[in-house]
Design a protein around this motif. Structure first.
Motif, mmCIF file in Angstrom:
data_model
loop_
_atom_site.group_PDB
_atom_site.id
_atom_site.type_symbol
_atom_site.label_atom_id
_atom_site.label_comp_id
_atom_site.label_asym_id
_atom_site.label_seq_id
_atom_site.Cartn_x
_atom_site.Cartn_y
_atom_site.Cartn_z
ATOM 1 N N GLU A 36 53.217 24.841 -23.424
ATOM 2 C CA GLU A 36 52.350 25.190 -22.446
ATOM 3 C C GLU A 36 52.753 24.474 -21.198
ATOM 4 N N ASP A 39 55.105 30.250 -18.868
ATOM 5 C CA ASP A 39 54.067 30.918 -18.504
ATOM 6 C C ASP A 39 53.498 31.778 -19.443
ATOM 7 N N GLY A 40 52.372 32.377 -18.724
ATOM 8 C CA GLY A 40 51.482 33.319 -19.613
ATOM 9 C C GLY A 40 52.071 34.380 -20.709
ATOM 10 N N SER A 41 53.266 34.973 -20.130
ATOM 11 C CA SER A 41 53.797 36.010 -20.466
ATOM 12 C C SER A 41 55.124 35.442 -21.496
ATOM 13 N N GLU A 61 57.552 33.577 -20.464
ATOM 14 C CA GLU A 61 58.796 33.245 -19.817
ATOM 15 C C GLU A 61 58.742 31.864 -19.172
ATOM 16 N N GLU A 108 58.655 28.860 -16.827
ATOM 17 C CA GLU A 108 57.956 28.717 -15.621
ATOM 18 C C GLU A 108 59.099 28.405 -14.463
ATOM 19 N N ASP A 109 58.982 28.883 -13.394
ATOM 20 C CA ASP A 109 59.778 28.928 -12.420
ATOM 21 C C ASP A 109 60.044 27.574 -11.974
ATOM 22 N N HIS A 110 59.212 26.525 -11.922
ATOM 23 C CA HIS A 110 59.351 25.022 -11.437
ATOM 24 C C HIS A 110 60.013 24.473 -12.306
#
Length: 96
Positions: free
Chosen positions: A44, A48-50, A52, A54-56
């Motif tokens: 979690e 992310d929700g898809s 992938e 997370e960018d961070h």
């Protein structure tokens, strides 16, 4: 293969180093899947929700960001590689 985890990711995983069933010839993505399979509490926080990354969240192989300096999650692992996963220290991060 072993992951080094930093900050709250290490807290979620319950340790700073996590060995996974991945090695030379596997990809960074496969090693990440192995990590999340053994430490589901991380999912979690890092995906992310898809599904992938997370960018961070920063993902390094031997100190190099795999998204800016290599082939992303398709980067092939080699013997002796060191993988690291950590959130940004301050502010946001544009890993791409």
């Amino acid at each position: 293969m072993e992951w080094k985890l930093f900050a709250d990711l290490a807290e979620l995983a319950g340790e700073k180093r996590v060995a996974v069933d991945a090695g030379p010839g596997d990809t960074v993505g496969e090693a990440l899947e192995a990590l999340l399979a053994t430490r589901p509490a991380l999912e979690e926080r890092v995906l992310d929700g898809s599904g992938e990354l997370e960018d961070h969240v920063n993902l390094l192989r031997n100190g190099s960001n795999v998204f800016t300096q290599e082939d992303g999650l398709e980067t092939e692992l080699e013997e002796g590689d060191e993988l690291a996963l950590f959130p940004p220290v301050s502010g946001g991060s544009d890993r791409r």
